[in-house]
Design a protein around this motif. Structure first.
Motif, PDB file in Angstrom:
ATOM      1  N   GLN A 281     -30.035 -53.877 -20.601  1.00 19.25           N
ATOM      2  CA  GLN A 281     -30.449 -55.245 -20.958  1.00 19.25           C
ATOM      3  C   GLN A 281     -31.335 -55.862 -19.870  1.00 19.25           C
ATOM      4  N   ILE A 282     -30.979 -55.619 -18.625  1.00 14.27           N
ATOM      5  CA  ILE A 282     -31.820 -56.154 -17.544  1.00 14.27           C
ATOM      6  C   ILE A 282     -33.192 -55.486 -17.566  1.00 14.27           C
ATOM      7  N   ILE A 298     -41.056 -52.377 -26.220  1.00 21.22           N
ATOM      8  CA  ILE A 298     -39.945 -52.343 -25.259  1.00 21.22           C
ATOM      9  C   ILE A 298     -38.716 -51.700 -25.916  1.00 21.22           C
ATOM     10  N   GLY A 299     -38.401 -52.139 -27.127  1.00 20.93           N
ATOM     11  CA  GLY A 299     -37.258 -51.573 -27.840  1.00 20.93           C
ATOM     12  C   GLY A 299     -37.410 -50.071 -28.019  1.00 20.93           C
ATOM     13  N   ALA A 300     -38.609 -49.671 -28.399  1.00 25.94           N
ATOM     14  CA  ALA A 300     -38.845 -48.245 -28.636  1.00 25.94           C
ATOM     15  C   ALA A 300     -38.684 -47.452 -27.345  1.00 25.94           C
ATOM     16  N   SER A 308     -35.195 -56.851 -32.425  1.00 24.63           N
ATOM     17  CA  SER A 308     -34.111 -57.840 -32.371  1.00 24.63           C
ATOM     18  C   SER A 308     -33.111 -57.489 -31.258  1.00 24.63           C
ATOM     19  N   THR A 309     -32.972 -56.201 -30.982  1.00 19.02           N
ATOM     20  CA  THR A 309     -32.103 -55.794 -29.868  1.00 19.02           C
ATOM     21  C   THR A 309     -32.660 -56.310 -28.545  1.00 19.02           C
ATOM     22  N   VAL A 310     -33.979 -56.276 -28.436  1.00 11.06           N
ATOM     23  CA  VAL A 310     -34.617 -56.749 -27.199  1.00 11.06           C
ATOM     24  C   VAL A 310     -34.420 -58.266 -27.062  1.00 11.06           C
ATOM     25  N   ILE A 311     -34.603 -58.971 -28.163  1.00  7.46           N
ATOM     26  CA  ILE A 311     -34.398 -60.427 -28.122  1.00  7.46           C
ATOM     27  C   ILE A 311     -32.962 -60.749 -27.698  1.00  7.46           C
ATOM     28  N   THR A 316     -29.005 -62.561 -23.687  1.00  6.90           N
ATOM     29  CA  THR A 316     -27.781 -62.275 -22.942  1.00  6.90           C
ATOM     30  C   THR A 316     -28.026 -62.404 -21.439  1.00  6.90           C
ATOM     31  N   VAL A 317     -29.138 -61.813 -20.994  1.00  2.00           N
ATOM     32  CA  VAL A 317     -29.440 -61.861 -19.559  1.00  2.00           C
ATOM     33  C   VAL A 317     -29.666 -63.302 -19.112  1.00  2.00           C
TER      34      VAL A 317
END
Ligand code: ADP
Ligand code: MG
Length: 341
Positions: A281-282, A298-300, A308-311, A316-317
């Motif tokens: 995540q960081i 970035i996700g790839a 959406s995982t990146v968002i 979270t960070v």
């Protein structure tokens, strides 16, 4: 012994994960030359990683604690040259007798035997004689015995008898320790951020690391100049390639993983282990803020995830930065390192 350089000792050979096995095997051999199963002791690794230093340290330690022992240090190249000379001068017996009389032979850079069959033959006989008489053989090489090309099989098989221990590139902490040692030896202290800058940016070779430090120290002494970070960056332009390189996701990943001591490839995996998720995540968060990559890219990059995982990771960070002081300090620390590149 003129062949041994007194500056290369165990004392000033910084220990790290990169050299722990080789160093302790060297120490054992120095305490009991010929009396361990590490015979020969083969130290291998890339250019400038400390092979010669460690091999010499063993020799110096033996001379210090057992002054009567005959210790010879010779580079493979010099040995080959001496052999050719002895052929020319008809002094082969003297040549062989000289080496066979030793208690300890340290031969540096044995990969240079490649293609030299006659010299290898002679060394094969010297090796056998010494080994059978319980004398110690110490070798260095740029590759593991199994990967050495151009050496005769029977000689290689001897090289595999004892212990082969490799030297790796020192990690960041060890690089900093090496630089500190060098500074103190010269009686000069450079600012911590300069030391960190050098250690961060020269990460492939101890010789270059030292070279950078030597030129900074010279500047500090000769020109009586305060070396601050800006001046250091300016001076080391030629040492440090791509000073103004763009920050890549790959680099972010490497830095984050090094920081949290997690294996680099793990952040791309599917694992949900807490520390890996955190590193992932960081890495995503920093990739968003420090590169021009899209959320999709970035996700790839981080294991085929979607945008959406990146968002979610970035959110979270950000939340953790706001609520968790320790976490905030981690992220800032890593950002500082990123900016040093
Ligand atoms: P190699 O023979 O593998 O090419 P060297 O032994 O010549 O490398 O090492 C290069 C330089 O780095 C030397 O000045 C050596 O003293 C220094 N060096 C390497 N490893 C260490 C270490 N672990 N601690 C301190 N100095 C080191
Ligand atoms: Mg060397």
């Amino acid at each position: 012994d003129p062949q041994l350089n007194a500056n290369y000792t165990f004392e000033n050979y910084i220990e790290g994960d990169c050299n722990r096995l080789a160093r302790s095997a060297g120490y054992a051999v120095a305490a009991k030359p010929g009396g361990t199963s590490f015979n020969p002791l083969m130290i291998y690794g890339g250019v400038g990683l400390g092979k010669t230093h460690l091999a010499q340290a063993i020799g110096n330690e033996i001379k210090r604690s057992m002054p009567d022992k005959l210790v010879i240090y010779v580079s493979c190249e010099k040995f080959c040259q001496q052999f050719v000379d002895s052929l020319k001068n008809n002094t082969i017996n003297d040549f062989v007798n000289f080496y066979q009389a030793m208690d300890v032979i340290i031969m540096d850079d044995v990969h240079n035997f490649a293609g030299k069959e006659k010299t290898q033959d002679i060394f094969f006989h010297i090796f056998n004689h010494l080994h059978q008489s319980g004398k110690q053989v110490i070798l260095t090489s740029d590759k593991a015995p199994k990967d050495l090309a151009g050496l005769e099989e029977r000689l290689l098989s001897r090289f595999k008898w004892g212990l082969s221990a490799d030297l790796q590139i020192p990690d960041l902490e060890t690089r900093i320790a090496i630089l500190r040692k060098k500074m103190y030896a010269d009686g000069i202290e450079l600012p911590g951020e300069v030391v960190e800058y050098v250690a961060h940016n020269i990460d492939n070779n101890v010789r270059e690391l030292e070279g950078a430090m030597v030129s900074l120290l010279a500047q500090a002494t000769l020109n009586k100049k305060e070396i601050d970070l800006a001046l250091a960056k300016q001076m080391l332009k030629n040492f440090i390639k791509n000073t103004s390189k763009e920050i890549s996701m790959e680099y972010i990943q490497k830095l984050v993983c090094e920081y949290f001591e997690v294996p680099v490839d793990m952040v791309k995996s599917q694992t949900r282990k807490r520390e890996i998720v955190q590193a992932r995540q960081i890495s995503m968060y920093l990739s968003k803020s420090h590169t021009k990559s899209s959320l999709k890219t970035i996700g790839a990059f981080f294991g085929g995830r979607d945008h959406s995982t990146v968002i979610y990771a970035c959110q979270t960070v950000e939340d953790l930065i706001d609520t968790d002081k320790k976490f905030k300090a981690y992220v800032h620390d890593i950002q500082k390192k990123l900016k040093m590149s």
